[in-house]
Design an enzyme around this catalytic site. Sequence first.
Site, short mmCIF file in Angstrom:
data_model
loop_
_atom_site.label_atom_id
_atom_site.label_comp_id
_atom_site.label_asym_id
_atom_site.label_seq_id
_atom_site.Cartn_x
_atom_site.Cartn_y
_atom_site.Cartn_z
N TRP A 265 -77.50 -4.86 -0.28
CA TRP A 265 -76.63 -5.35 0.79
C TRP A 265 -76.64 -6.88 0.84
O TRP A 265 -75.60 -7.50 1.00
CB TRP A 265 -77.05 -4.72 2.11
CG TRP A 265 -76.14 -4.90 3.29
CD1 TRP A 265 -76.52 -5.04 4.58
CD2 TRP A 265 -74.69 -4.89 3.32
NE1 TRP A 265 -75.42 -5.14 5.40
CE2 TRP A 265 -74.28 -5.06 4.65
CE3 TRP A 265 -73.70 -4.78 2.33
CZ2 TRP A 265 -72.94 -5.11 5.05
CZ3 TRP A 265 -72.35 -4.83 2.72
CH2 TRP A 265 -71.99 -4.99 4.06
N LYS B 59 -76.91 6.98 12.35
CA LYS B 59 -76.06 7.61 11.33
C LYS B 59 -76.83 7.83 10.02
O LYS B 59 -76.50 8.72 9.24
CB LYS B 59 -74.76 6.82 11.13
CG LYS B 59 -74.89 5.42 10.54
CD LYS B 59 -74.93 5.36 9.05
CE LYS B 59 -75.34 3.99 8.54
NZ LYS B 59 -75.59 3.96 7.10
N1 LIG Z 1 -76.72 -1.02 0.80
C1 LIG Z 1 -75.77 -0.89 1.71
O1 LIG Z 1 -74.68 -0.40 1.41
C2 LIG Z 1 -76.03 -1.36 3.12
C3 LIG Z 1 -74.92 -1.55 3.96
C4 LIG Z 1 -75.14 -1.93 5.28
C5 LIG Z 1 -76.43 -2.13 5.74
N2 LIG Z 1 -77.47 -1.94 4.89
C6 LIG Z 1 -78.81 -2.18 5.44
O2 LIG Z 1 -79.34 -3.38 4.87
C7 LIG Z 1 -80.77 -3.30 4.80
C8 LIG Z 1 -81.20 -3.61 3.37
O3 LIG Z 1 -80.64 -2.63 2.54
P1 LIG Z 1 -80.39 -2.85 0.97
O4 LIG Z 1 -79.29 -1.93 0.59
O5 LIG Z 1 -80.22 -4.28 0.65
O6 LIG Z 1 -81.77 -2.29 0.41
P2 LIG Z 1 -82.44 -2.54 -1.02
O7 LIG Z 1 -83.49 -1.51 -1.15
O8 LIG Z 1 -81.38 -2.64 -2.07
O9 LIG Z 1 -83.09 -3.99 -0.88
C9 LIG Z 1 -84.01 -4.35 0.09
C10 LIG Z 1 -84.38 -5.81 -0.09
O10 LIG Z 1 -85.38 -6.17 0.87
C11 LIG Z 1 -86.43 -6.85 0.22
N3 LIG Z 1 -87.70 -6.59 0.92
C12 LIG Z 1 -88.33 -5.41 1.01
N4 LIG Z 1 -89.47 -5.57 1.71
C13 LIG Z 1 -89.54 -6.88 2.05
C14 LIG Z 1 -90.49 -7.65 2.75
N5 LIG Z 1 -91.60 -7.13 3.23
N6 LIG Z 1 -90.24 -8.97 2.89
C15 LIG Z 1 -89.13 -9.52 2.38
N7 LIG Z 1 -88.18 -8.83 1.72
C16 LIG Z 1 -88.40 -7.53 1.55
C17 LIG Z 1 -86.47 -6.27 -1.18
O11 LIG Z 1 -87.09 -7.16 -2.07
C18 LIG Z 1 -84.99 -6.11 -1.46
O12 LIG Z 1 -84.47 -7.35 -1.93
C19 LIG Z 1 -81.14 -1.88 5.25
O13 LIG Z 1 -81.51 -1.92 6.59
C20 LIG Z 1 -79.84 -1.10 5.10
O14 LIG Z 1 -79.73 -0.01 5.99
C21 LIG Z 1 -77.30 -1.58 3.61
O1 LIG Z 2 -76.63 3.94 1.50
P1 LIG Z 2 -77.00 4.07 2.95
O2 LIG Z 2 -77.16 5.49 3.37
O3 LIG Z 2 -78.17 3.20 3.29
O4 LIG Z 2 -75.75 3.51 3.80
C1 LIG Z 2 -75.26 2.23 3.57
C2 LIG Z 2 -74.47 1.65 4.73
O5 LIG Z 2 -75.23 1.63 5.91
C3 LIG Z 2 -73.13 2.27 4.95
O6 LIG Z 2 -72.43 1.60 5.98
#
Ligand SMILES: NC(=O)c1ccc[n+]([C@@H]2O[C@H](COP(=O)([O-])OP(=O)(O)OC[C@H]3O[C@@H](n4cnc5c(N)ncnc54)[C@H](O)[C@@H]3O)[C@@H](O)[C@H]2O)c1
Ligand SMILES: O=P(O)(O)OC[C@H](O)CO
Length: 298
Positions: free
Chosen positions: A14, A164
């Site tokens: 993200w 969700k």
């Molecule tokens: N991927 C999506 O489509 C999406 C969309 C909307 C919201 N989100 C939300 O965004 C957040 C991150 O998701 P993501 O998809 O990037 O996950 P991911 O697993 O791809 O990446 C997580 C990131 O956080 C970092 N991280 C983990 N532990 C850490 C720590 N202790 N200190 C500093 N950095 C740390 C990791 O190195 C990595 O870069 C989550 O809460 C997720 O729900 C994700």
């Molecule tokens: O891949 P998920 O289930 O962490 O969902 C990603 C986003 O939150 C969608 O909006």
Amino acid sequence: MKNNSIAVIGAGKWGQALHFALSQKQKVLITSRTKKEIENFVDLKTALECKYLIIAIPAQEIRNWLKENFVFNGQKILVASKGIEASSGKFLNEIYADFVPKKNIGFISGPSFATEVKQGLPCALVINSSSEKLFEQFSPFFPNFIKTYYSSDVIGAEVAGAYKNVLAIASGICEGLNLGKNAQASLIARGLVEMERFGKFFGAKKSTFLGLSGAGDLFLTANSTMSRNYRVGLGLASNKNIEDILKELGEVAEGIKTAEAIYNLSLQHNVYTPIANEVKHILDGKNPKDSLKDLLKH
Ligand SMILES: NC(=O)c1ccc[n+]([C@@H]2O[C@H](COP(=O)([O-])OP(=O)(O)OC[C@H]3O[C@@H](n4cnc5c(N)ncnc54)[C@H](O)[C@@H]3O)[C@@H](O)[C@H]2O)c1
Ligand SMILES: O=P(O)(O)OC[C@H](O)CO
């Protein structure tokens, strides 16, 4: 602090997608724990000197990360994470409140798979903050393929975005057990009612659950194998253990810890959350078919 300097903290899926999107209009820095080959990658100290920050690290890591790394010097912050801290049952806005004044912080919500954002596909997001000015400051950073809306219902957006993920696990289980589309639609619809009931207890507005942050993100996540949480559900339905599912996933699935948080909060406050509770029990080892029987009981 340079005017309009902006950085993304956390270079997971993200964080990288938001970095890509916002870089369409201006230079955006990005940082993470380990160095990555991304344009404008900087160290944390440099990122923290920016006026605008977007923080995209997993919900369960935020408190420690803030304690160990964060220095507030007037930055405006957008939180991109979706989850509830399991160890305390605290919402992210409560955790951040110890480090950042309310008027300096907003929370992103709405249907937004990182993979699609990174392809420049259109989407709509909500910036939730007690300060409309903060929305007005962040909104121009977003590219023309992302429409941004403002809401002051921070708690509603937070509950919706976190809940969700738990319902997406439930929906993945439903799909994995081949229970049919009737069952899945019923589960998602009742899930929406459940998350609104839970949110209302904590002061959320009903309308938030009918818009992008609630129904929008729920319908997206609970219907697609692009969702990590949904894929966790598929794994649970095929009797894989959670360690193997997570190893295969290799990314965060916030619904796992959030199910625990909702379960504990619902017990503490006597809020009826049957679907989230069954997800928690299945994660603890209950047979999903027994959960189904319990959910169908009159
Ligand atoms: N991927 C999506 O489509 C999406 C969309 C909307 C919201 N989100 C939300 O965004 C957040 C991150 O998701 P993501 O998809 O990037 O996950 P991911 O697993 O791809 O990446 C997580 C990131 O956080 C970092 N991280 C983990 N532990 C850490 C720590 N202790 N200190 C500093 N950095 C740390 C990791 O190195 C990595 O870069 C989550 O809460 C997720 O729900 C994700
Ligand atoms: O891949 P998920 O289930 O962490 O969902 C990603 C986003 O939150 C969608 O909006």
